[in-house]
Scaffold this motif. Structure first.
Motif, PDB file in Angstrom:
ATOM      1  N   UNK A  34       0.822  -1.198   0.000  1.00 29.34           N
ATOM      2  CA  UNK A  34       0.000   0.000   0.000  1.00 29.34           C
ATOM      3  C   UNK A  34       0.851   1.241   0.000  1.00 29.34           C
ATOM      4  N   UNK A  35       0.187   2.411  -0.055  1.00 30.62           N
ATOM      5  CA  UNK A  35       0.909   3.664   0.049  1.00 30.62           C
ATOM      6  C   UNK A  35       1.622   3.735   1.392  1.00 30.62           C
ATOM      7  N   UNK A  36       2.836   4.178   1.396  1.00 32.80           N
ATOM      8  CA  UNK A  36       3.615   4.193   2.628  1.00 32.80           C
ATOM      9  C   UNK A  36       4.765   5.189   2.513  1.00 32.80           C
ATOM     10  N   UNK A  37       5.414   5.445   3.633  1.00 34.73           N
ATOM     11  CA  UNK A  37       6.581   6.313   3.699  1.00 34.73           C
ATOM     12  C   UNK A  37       7.793   5.489   4.093  1.00 34.73           C
ATOM     13  N   UNK A  38       8.893   5.662   3.373  1.00 32.32           N
ATOM     14  CA  UNK A  38      10.149   5.000   3.715  1.00 32.32           C
ATOM     15  C   UNK A  38      11.171   6.078   4.031  1.00 32.32           C
ATOM     16  N   UNK A  39      12.125   5.738   4.897  1.00 28.42           N
ATOM     17  CA  UNK A  39      13.072   6.728   5.391  1.00 28.42           C
ATOM     18  C   UNK A  39      14.482   6.437   4.929  1.00 28.42           C
ATOM     19  N   UNK A  40      15.220   7.494   4.678  1.00 25.79           N
ATOM     20  CA  UNK A  40      16.614   7.388   4.292  1.00 25.79           C
ATOM     21  C   UNK A  40      17.524   7.699   5.463  1.00 25.79           C
ATOM     22  N   UNK A  41      18.568   8.471   5.214  1.00 26.89           N
ATOM     23  CA  UNK A  41      19.536   8.791   6.256  1.00 26.89           C
ATOM     24  C   UNK A  41      19.067   9.965   7.107  1.00 26.89           C
ATOM     25  N   UNK A  42      19.542   9.963   8.344  1.00 20.25           N
ATOM     26  CA  UNK A  42      19.340  11.084   9.254  1.00 20.25           C
ATOM     27  C   UNK A  42      20.690  11.659   9.630  1.00 20.25           C
ATOM     28  N   UNK A  43      20.708  12.948   9.916  1.00 20.18           N
ATOM     29  CA  UNK A  43      21.928  13.607  10.348  1.00 20.18           C
ATOM     30  C   UNK A  43      21.572  14.825  11.170  1.00 20.18           C
ATOM     31  N   UNK A  44      22.561  15.587  11.552  1.00 16.94           N
ATOM     32  CA  UNK A  44      22.319  16.760  12.381  1.00 16.94           C
ATOM     33  C   UNK A  44      22.673  18.035  11.635  1.00 16.94           C
ATOM     34  N   UNK A  45      21.910  19.080  11.918  1.00 20.14           N
ATOM     35  CA  UNK A  45      22.196  20.422  11.414  1.00 20.14           C
ATOM     36  C   UNK A  45      21.776  21.410  12.489  1.00 20.14           C
ATOM     37  N   UNK A  46      22.738  22.238  12.902  1.00 20.84           N
ATOM     38  CA  UNK A  46      22.479  23.229  13.946  1.00 20.84           C
ATOM     39  C   UNK A  46      21.872  22.590  15.192  1.00 20.84           C
ATOM     40  N   UNK A  50      17.770  15.890  11.186  1.00 20.96           N
ATOM     41  CA  UNK A  50      17.113  16.041   9.884  1.00 20.96           C
ATOM     42  C   UNK A  50      17.071  14.663   9.238  1.00 20.96           C
ATOM     43  N   UNK A  51      15.918  14.289   8.717  1.00 17.00           N
ATOM     44  CA  UNK A  51      15.746  12.964   8.132  1.00 17.00           C
ATOM     45  C   UNK A  51      15.161  13.063   6.734  1.00 17.00           C
ATOM     46  N   UNK A  52      15.703  12.274   5.800  1.00 11.42           N
ATOM     47  CA  UNK A  52      15.125  12.201   4.455  1.00 11.42           C
ATOM     48  C   UNK A  52      14.079  11.101   4.406  1.00 11.42           C
ATOM     49  N   UNK A  53      13.168  11.246   3.454  1.00 11.31           N
ATOM     50  CA  UNK A  53      12.114  10.242   3.324  1.00 11.31           C
ATOM     51  C   UNK A  53      11.553  10.272   1.906  1.00 11.31           C
ATOM     52  N   UNK A  54      10.812   9.238   1.566  1.00 10.78           N
ATOM     53  CA  UNK A  54      10.101   9.173   0.283  1.00 10.78           C
ATOM     54  C   UNK A  54       8.724   8.578   0.531  1.00 10.78           C
ATOM     55  N   UNK A  55       7.744   9.109  -0.151  1.00 10.79           N
ATOM     56  CA  UNK A  55       6.395   8.564  -0.095  1.00 10.79           C
ATOM     57  C   UNK A  55       6.165   7.708  -1.336  1.00 10.79           C
ATOM     58  N   UNK A  56       5.685   6.497  -1.110  1.00  9.32           N
ATOM     59  CA  UNK A  56       5.430   5.559  -2.201  1.00  9.32           C
ATOM     60  C   UNK A  56       3.927   5.394  -2.383  1.00  9.32           C
ATOM     61  N   UNK A  57       3.508   5.275  -3.645  1.00 12.39           N
ATOM     62  CA  UNK A  57       2.098   5.009  -3.898  1.00 12.39           C
ATOM     63  C   UNK A  57       1.818   3.513  -3.783  1.00 12.39           C
ATOM     64  N   UNK A  58       0.594   3.111  -4.060  1.00 10.73           N
ATOM     65  CA  UNK A  58       0.202   1.706  -3.886  1.00 10.73           C
ATOM     66  C   UNK A  58       0.978   0.784  -4.805  1.00 10.73           C
ATOM     67  N   UNK A  59       1.510   1.325  -5.913  1.00 10.44           N
ATOM     68  CA  UNK A  59       2.299   0.517  -6.848  1.00 10.44           C
ATOM     69  C   UNK A  59       3.784   0.491  -6.479  1.00 10.44           C
ATOM     70  N   UNK A  60       4.151   1.164  -5.388  1.00  7.60           N
ATOM     71  CA  UNK A  60       5.545   1.175  -4.945  1.00  7.60           C
ATOM     72  C   UNK A  60       6.400   2.211  -5.632  1.00  7.60           C
TER      73      UNK A  60
END
Length: 265
Positions: A34-46, A50-60
């Motif tokens: 299903x539609x979902x959110x996946x996460x990439x790397x996290x790091x620090x700023x100030x 801060x974390x990156x992410x991508x939202x996927x639709x039902x087809x991935x």
């Protein structure tokens, strides 16, 4: 435009900090298939995560990607000193299937040249198409420019006709193409400090990054905004068509989002 090749402050510390403070994550939210959110790397700023992410639709497929910037990272931003940089990979599915590979989130306490336009404290947000290693290797020895006819409508070629290309190149980045709305006349930037702007990046004749720039003052207003996205590159990929910076009062954070991904050509 000539001063764009002299962003000395931008290059300080890029190589040293590209790999710093990274925490990888394979976490995902949402049911399988299903539609979902996946996460990439996290790091620090100030001092903030801060974390990156991508939202996927039902087809991935990636429908949007971005990162979340806590207001703490804006409020705690220093007023002086060297650039603060966090380089974070997006989730692998985004790297494998879209134009975007990793994020370089750069806070410039004293701005950069040309200071009359870009000298205020601001955030440079590079959505890079190339890998971290490839970007680090950009040494400005390749003067190749993209065909001016292929520069997206609404943006100007990064190097004026007849000008020495190397003067406009930033090591560890490449060449910066500004939108025509940044100029009051050909080759003459507008007066006063900018607020928000979208830049297109090039190296080796290729389109290699999109870069929203936004001042600290603009983010302190806690107001959502959008910027136009340069037209898609010629290579086959999935490419975003929208950019939004959405302020979330409940989270006390901004979500910086590239969305509307479409297959090109």
């Amino acid at each position: 435009m000539k001063d764009l090749g002299r962003w000395q402050v931008v290059t300080a510390g890029v190589g040293m900090l590209l790999g710093a403070s990274l925490l990888g994550s394979c976490a995902a939210l949402g049911g399988a298939g299903g539609a979902r959110t996946v996460y990439g790397e996290s790091g620090t700023l100030n001092g903030s995560t801060v974390t990156t992410w991508a939202k996927l639709n039902a087809e991935g497929q990636v429908s949007a990607l971005g990162f979340t910037l806590p207001m703490q990272a804006v409020n705690n931003a220093p007023a002086a000193g060297p650039p603060q940089i966090s380089a974070l990979s997006f989730p692998k599915v985004a790297q494998d299937t879209t134009f975007i590979n990793f994020l370089s989130l750069d806070y410039m306490p004293q701005g950069h040249d040309p200071v009359g336009r870009y000298g205020a404290p601001h955030f440079d947000i590079h959505y890079h198409a190339r890998t971290k290693a490839q970007v680090q290797a950009i040494d400005c020895t390749d003067p190749t420019q993209s065909d001016p006819a292929k520069v997206p409508a609404g943006w100007v070629p990064p190097v004026p006709p007849g000008a020495p290309a190397k003067e406009f190149c930033v090591p560890g980045m490449g060449y910066h193409s500004l939108p025509v709305t940044e100029f009051k006349a050909p080759g003459e930037l507008k007066d006063g400090i900018f607020d928000q702007v979208m830049i297109a990046g090039y190296y080796g004749g290729d389109f290699i990054f999109v870069e929203p720039m936004v001042t600290r003052a603009a983010l302190e207003r806690k107001t959502s905004f959008t910027l136009p996205v340069p037209a898609a590159p010629v290579q086959a990929t999935r490419y975003p068509t929208t950019f939004e910076a959405n302020y979330n009062a409940a989270k006390q954070a901004y979500d910086f989002v590239l969305g509307g991904f479409q297959s090109v050509p």
